[in-house]
Write an enzyme that holds these catalytic residues in place. Sequence first.
Site, PDB file in Angstrom:
ATOM      1  N   ASP A  10      -4.445   3.907  -2.493  1.00  0.00           N
ATOM      2  CA  ASP A  10      -4.486   3.526  -1.089  1.00  0.00           C
ATOM      3  C   ASP A  10      -4.205   2.019  -1.024  1.00  0.00           C
ATOM      4  O   ASP A  10      -4.235   1.332  -2.051  1.00  0.00           O
ATOM      5  CB  ASP A  10      -5.882   3.852  -0.531  1.00  0.00           C
ATOM      6  CG  ASP A  10      -6.065   3.389   0.894  1.00  0.00           C
ATOM      7  OD1 ASP A  10      -5.174   3.633   1.729  1.00  0.00           O
ATOM      8  OD2 ASP A  10      -7.105   2.766   1.183  1.00  0.00           O
ATOM      9  N   ASP A  12      -5.059  -0.290   2.268  1.00  0.00           N
ATOM     10  CA  ASP A  12      -6.014  -1.015   3.105  1.00  0.00           C
ATOM     11  C   ASP A  12      -7.450  -0.756   2.662  1.00  0.00           C
ATOM     12  O   ASP A  12      -7.903   0.388   2.633  1.00  0.00           O
ATOM     13  CB  ASP A  12      -5.844  -0.606   4.573  1.00  0.00           C
ATOM     14  CG  ASP A  12      -4.518  -1.089   5.131  1.00  0.00           C
ATOM     15  OD1 ASP A  12      -4.404  -2.287   5.403  1.00  0.00           O
ATOM     16  OD2 ASP A  12      -3.592  -0.267   5.274  1.00  0.00           O
TER      17      ASP A  12
END
Length: 217
Positions: A10, A12
């Site tokens: 991922d 963020d």
Amino acid sequence: MTPPAACLFDLDGLLLDTEPLHARAWQEAATRFGRPLTPGELLQLRGRRRLDCARQVLRWIGEGPTIEELLAVRQPIAEALLVQAPPMPGAVELVNRCLAHGIPMALATSSSREAVAHKAAPHPWLGVIATRVHGDDPELGEGKPAPDVFLLAARRLGMPPTDCWAFEDSPAGAQAALAAGCQVHVVHADSLSPDERARLYPGIERFLRSLAEVRLS
């Protein structure tokens, strides 16, 4: 533990410390329309695509702005903030260790291609992750918490999802990776109690305080 065939990251809140900035942008935008968001509501937005977040915020606001009006307020705030985001602890080192070990990597993010380019511009170390699935990828079906983003990232690397390690921070992202069949590692907030962690991340067994704790072999 068997070393990973590939690592799916991922962005963020996992590689870049953007989540407090995203939360601030959504909070300021919602407050502008008379409906401040609670900490629990802001947590629900983590890891999800921008339009999915906007639709959810509009449901909380009730009658009022259109999605275009909400984003017209939110986007300039977010863009000004996000370029300031530093790397998360251990992120640069983990990416470099994967590179040194020859472990394939992919980005599996809810952010659009344009948003990733904006946030990643101050971080050339992210350039080594060439395989990417963005939130607006034309081949992507549903956003997180659906498993599509991780399934597509694994497919592009030519790896079975079950042999991939997925790294997440958000409940939505963790559920997406788990549903894809990946071996999921969650970086969680120190403030979470064991009960809160179990409630927010059902089915997850591997928790980290930071990416610096990851052992690849």
